[in-house]
Each structure stands twice: as structure tokens, then as C-alpha cells.
Design a protein around this motif. Structure first.
Motif, PDB file in Angstrom:
ATOM      1  N   TYR A 166       9.430   0.956  -1.457  1.00 44.74           N
ATOM      2  CA  TYR A 166       9.437   0.266  -0.191  1.00 44.74           C
ATOM      3  C   TYR A 166      10.101  -1.150  -0.235  1.00 44.74           C
ATOM      4  CZ  TYR A 166       7.292  -0.071   4.448  1.00 44.74           C
ATOM      5  OH  TYR A 166       7.041  -0.172   6.097  1.00 44.74           O
ATOM      6  N   HIS A 167       9.584  -1.960  -1.325  1.00 46.79           N
ATOM      7  CA  HIS A 167      10.285  -3.235  -1.545  1.00 46.79           C
ATOM      8  C   HIS A 167      10.575  -3.537  -2.783  1.00 46.79           C
ATOM      9  CE1 HIS A 167       7.261  -3.181   1.946  1.00 46.79           C
ATOM     10  NE2 HIS A 167       8.333  -3.507   2.628  1.00 46.79           N
ATOM     11  N   GLY A 168      10.452  -2.443  -3.635  1.00 45.92           N
ATOM     12  CA  GLY A 168      10.907  -2.398  -5.050  1.00 45.92           C
ATOM     13  C   GLY A 168      10.283  -3.482  -6.107  1.00 45.92           C
TER      14      GLY A 168
ATOM     15  N   GLY B 125       0.719  -1.241   0.021  1.00 50.43           N
ATOM     16  CA  GLY B 125      -0.107   0.080  -0.079  1.00 50.43           C
ATOM     17  C   GLY B 125       0.781   1.262   0.085  1.00 50.43           C
TER      18      GLY B 125
END
Ligand code: FES
Ligand SMILES: [Fe+2]
Length: 402
Positions: free
Chosen positions: A105-107, A88
């Protein structure tokens, strides 16, 4: 219901005990699932000037939906739902790459159609990443604008062309702008803080130019607007037009034809009364129920000066509250109607016939969409994508009037 507010006003016109007020939700609510919102979603709408979509994602809000617009480094524009489908985070903070946008955030990497191309924290960069899809909308670019289609995929029409915008001469260029307030030429107001319908009504209102823009606030555009025109309104193509004829002193008359096309498109003739077909097209794009942005594309002489209306040497944004009161223009007249107008308090009269025709057409086409049909003005055949624009200032010898 409270008796005091539902009864008719007293005969002497006292403001006491006025009827309950309401807006017309059919014409003003534009979110998903609303009749007007679903009608609007069947057409393409401009969301940004192409030149403004560079190496940073942009927030876009349209028809009540918040989205992120970006251009990958391969040059393709994309419009995605902003909340990353992983956990999100907003893609507004994403990074542009050759193949798409990468979430900070996590790619996770998404292309312009929302396909997930990489999940770098997962085994084998995401064994099932091809099953992941970030919600997306199609975009296309034309005339220096990025257009988006937010409707059902199987109903996507071709992106229209406008005959007055075709055939750009070598000494011309497109002035393509999203944001700003049309008649002021002032970009200090990017998002206009009231309903799209106020501006939409304004386009089929050829009488206010004689009052507001010419005889009330002084000549804001051109002396000829001070002449009261003979006006006719008519349905044409897939919208409403007016013909406003002004008799000139030299035995000529000028027929000023202005067009409104479904559902929010207008072509206003040159406000300096230059002869010939209108050189531009504008859209009143709802941001939500009580905000809109205006988008305009206009053929202009290459490298020419921009347009900014000035009152006593000041642009609209530089004027004080008192100056806005003394010299009101379109913004003051329209914002004075409130964030969403109270249609229960309107008294529509003969000069409002064009507005009534527009609203009737909008409501009729909402019914067509609700019954599964295709509204007027959407075209699925690329060979028929060119829209005729009738607008312009047309001079001729004055006809004798009876
Ligand atoms: S929230 Fe976007 S990759 Fe995790
Ligand atoms: Fe106006």
C-alpha cells in the motif's frame, strides 16, 4: 436449565430427554488466553514445508491466529502478524525483497523480526522508523519444515531434535509435508475440518487398527493389524506410549511401540510392519478449535515413490460418498465425531486408557503453565535437545503367556 434435557435418559434407553451435551473446552479451545492454547504456545509447531516457502507470502493460521509466512530473498523465513501496522493492509499482498517484505500500500518494509526498515512516503524514509515494529514470531527450519514459536519470548525453548530423524543416510531424504491427511497419503484435504483432539486421541488407540483398518473395511494397511494385540500403555519421557504385541504364526511376536509426546506430537511405526525404529514424526497442529493440519517428516529412500492409500484403485479424494460409507477409514471415523466431539456423551472404557492418560497429562500441564511453570518436554539447554523416540516394530521369539 430445561428439565427435559438435564434429566437422565429413561431406563428403556429412549433417546427422548437426553442430558444436555457439551465438549471439554479445556482440551479443545486453542486460542490465545485459553488453558490449552497457552500450553500449546510453549512448544514449537511446524507451519509449512520449507520447500513451499518461496517468493510469494503464504497465509498461515495456527492456534486461532492468522499470520503471514514469507522468505526474504536472502533466504530467511519470517512469520508476521498480517495487518500492516501502518493502516492495516494484509502483508499477504506484500513483495519479497532481500531484507524482508514490503507492504503493497505505502511501501513500508519489514524484516523477519518485524523491524521497519523503510517508510518511503515519509520525510527521510521515516525519521522514527526504528520505533516501528510489526508483531512477529520466531521461526526456525529443520528436517525440511518451518517451525514457529508463538509463546512468551522469555520462555522460548530450544527447537527439539528427534533421534530417529538424525543421521540421514546418503541414500535417504526427508519427506516433509504440511497439510494432507496422514493415513490416506492424500493431499486433497489440506486442512482437516474438525478438532485436533480427534486425531490426537487416535494415536493412543491401538485397538481401532484391528477394527477400522483391518476387519471392518478390509485390510487397509497390513494383514498383521487384523490380529488382536495384547496392549500395555505407559507414561514415558514426556508423553504416553503403547506396546501392542501380536503373536505371529512362525513362533515370533512383534511388539509395536507407538509414542505420543506432549502436546501434539506422534511417532507411528511403519504401517507395513517393517522391523526397526519408526522413521518419522508427525504433529497435529491446531488451526483453530475445529480445524487442524497434519505435519509429517519421514526418512525415505531418495527418489522413492510417495505413499497413497488406494481403495479399489481410487485415492481417498476420488472415492464417492457411498464408497466412503462402505470402506470408512480414519477420516470418516474421526469426522463422524463432529467438528468438536461431545465429551459428555463419551463412555471411556478399558481400551481407552491411553487416551485418558494423554488427556490427564495435557490437563495437568495446563495447570503447570497457569501457575507459571514450564510444561514437560520443553528444553532450554541445547545440549539436551535430542528427544528419544521409542516407536518401532520390534520382532522377537514369542514369550509364553500365562
Ligand atoms: S498499509 Fe502498509 S504501508 Fe500503508
Ligand atoms: Fe487409524
Amino acid at each position: 436449565m430445561n428439565n427435559l434435557t438435564s434429566q437422565s435418559p429413561s431406563r428403556d434407553g429412549s433417546a427422548y430427554g437426553r442430558p444436555a451435551q457439551h465438549s471439554n473446552p479445556l482440551l479443545t479451545q486453542v486460542g490465545p488466553g485459553t488453558p490449552c492454547g497457552e500450553l500449546m504456545r510453549r512448544y514449537w509447531h511446524p507451519v509449512a514445508a520449507s520447500a513451499d516457502v518461496k517468493d510469494l507470502p503464504r497465509k498461515v493460521k495456527i492456534l486461532g491466529e492468522e499470520l503471514v509466512l514469507f522468505r526474504d530473498s536472502g533466504g530467511r523465513a519470517g512469520l508476521l502478524y498480517p495487518r500492516c501496522m501502518h493502516r492495516g493492509t494484509s502483508l499477504f499482498y506484500g513483495r519479497i525483497e532481500p531484507q524482508g517484505i514490503r507492504c503493497c500500500y505505502h511501501g513500508w518494509l519489514f524484516d523477519v523480526q518485524g523491524h521497519c526498515l523503510d517508510q518511503p512516503c515519509e520525510p527521510e524514509d521515516g525519521r522514527h522508523r526504528e520505533n516501528a515494529r510489526q508483531p512477529w514470531y520466531p521461526v526456525e527450519e529443520r528436517y525440511g519444515l518451518v517451525f514457529a514459536y508463538l509463546g512468551p519470548p522469555e520462555k522460548k525453548p530450544v527447537l527439539p531434535r528427534y533421534d530417529n530423524l538424525e543421521d540421514l543416510a546418503p541414500d535417504q531424504e526427508f519427506w516433509s509435508n504440511v497439510g494432507g491427511f496422514g493415513s490416506t497419503g492424500d493431499n486433497s484435504l489440506q486442512v482437516v475440518p474438525y478438532s485436533w483432539l480427534h486425531m490426537n486421541d487416535n494415536v493412543m488407540d491401538p485397538f481401532h487398527v484391528q477394527v477400522l483398518h483391518s476387519t471392518f473395511s478390509g485390510i487397509q494397511f497390513h494383514q498383521k493389524f487384523a490380529l488382536m494385540p495384547r496392549v500395555d500403555f505407559f507414561y514415558a519421557d514426556h508423553g504416553v506410549c503403547y506396546s501392542a504385541i501380536r503373536e505371529l504364526e512362525d513362533g515370533q511376536e512383534v511388539d509395536r511401540i507407538s509414542s505420543w509426546l506432549m502436546p501434539n506430537i506422534m511417532s507411528v511405526p511403519d504401517i507395513q510392519f517393517k522391523a526397526g525404529q519408526s522413521s518419522g514424526v508427525s504433529w497435529v497442529v491446531p488451526v483453530d478449535d475445529s480445524h487442524f493440519v497434519q505435519a509429517t517428516v519421514m526418512k525415505m529412500p531418495r527418489g522413492g515413490p510417495g505413499f497413497a492409500l488406494r481403495v479399489n484403485g481410487k485415492t481417498w479424494g476420488e472415492m464417492s460418498e457411498e464408497e466412503h460409507q462402505r470402506v470408512p477409514g480414519d477420516f470418516e471415523a474421526q469426522s463422524g465425531q463432529g467438528a468438536i466431539s461431545l465429551h459428555s456423551e463419551e463412555h471411556l472404557v478399558t481400551s481407552d486408557r491411553g487416551i485418558m492418560m494423554q488427556r490427564r497429562l495435557l490437563e495437568k500441564q495446563m495447570e503447570v503453565v497457569a501457575q507459571g511453570g514450564d510444561p514437560v518436554g520443553v528444553q532450554f539447554d541445547p545440549a539436551k535437545a535430542v528427544v528419544k523416540v521409542r516407536s518401532g516394530n520390534f520382532y522377537r521369539a514369542a514369550r509364553a503367556t500365562g
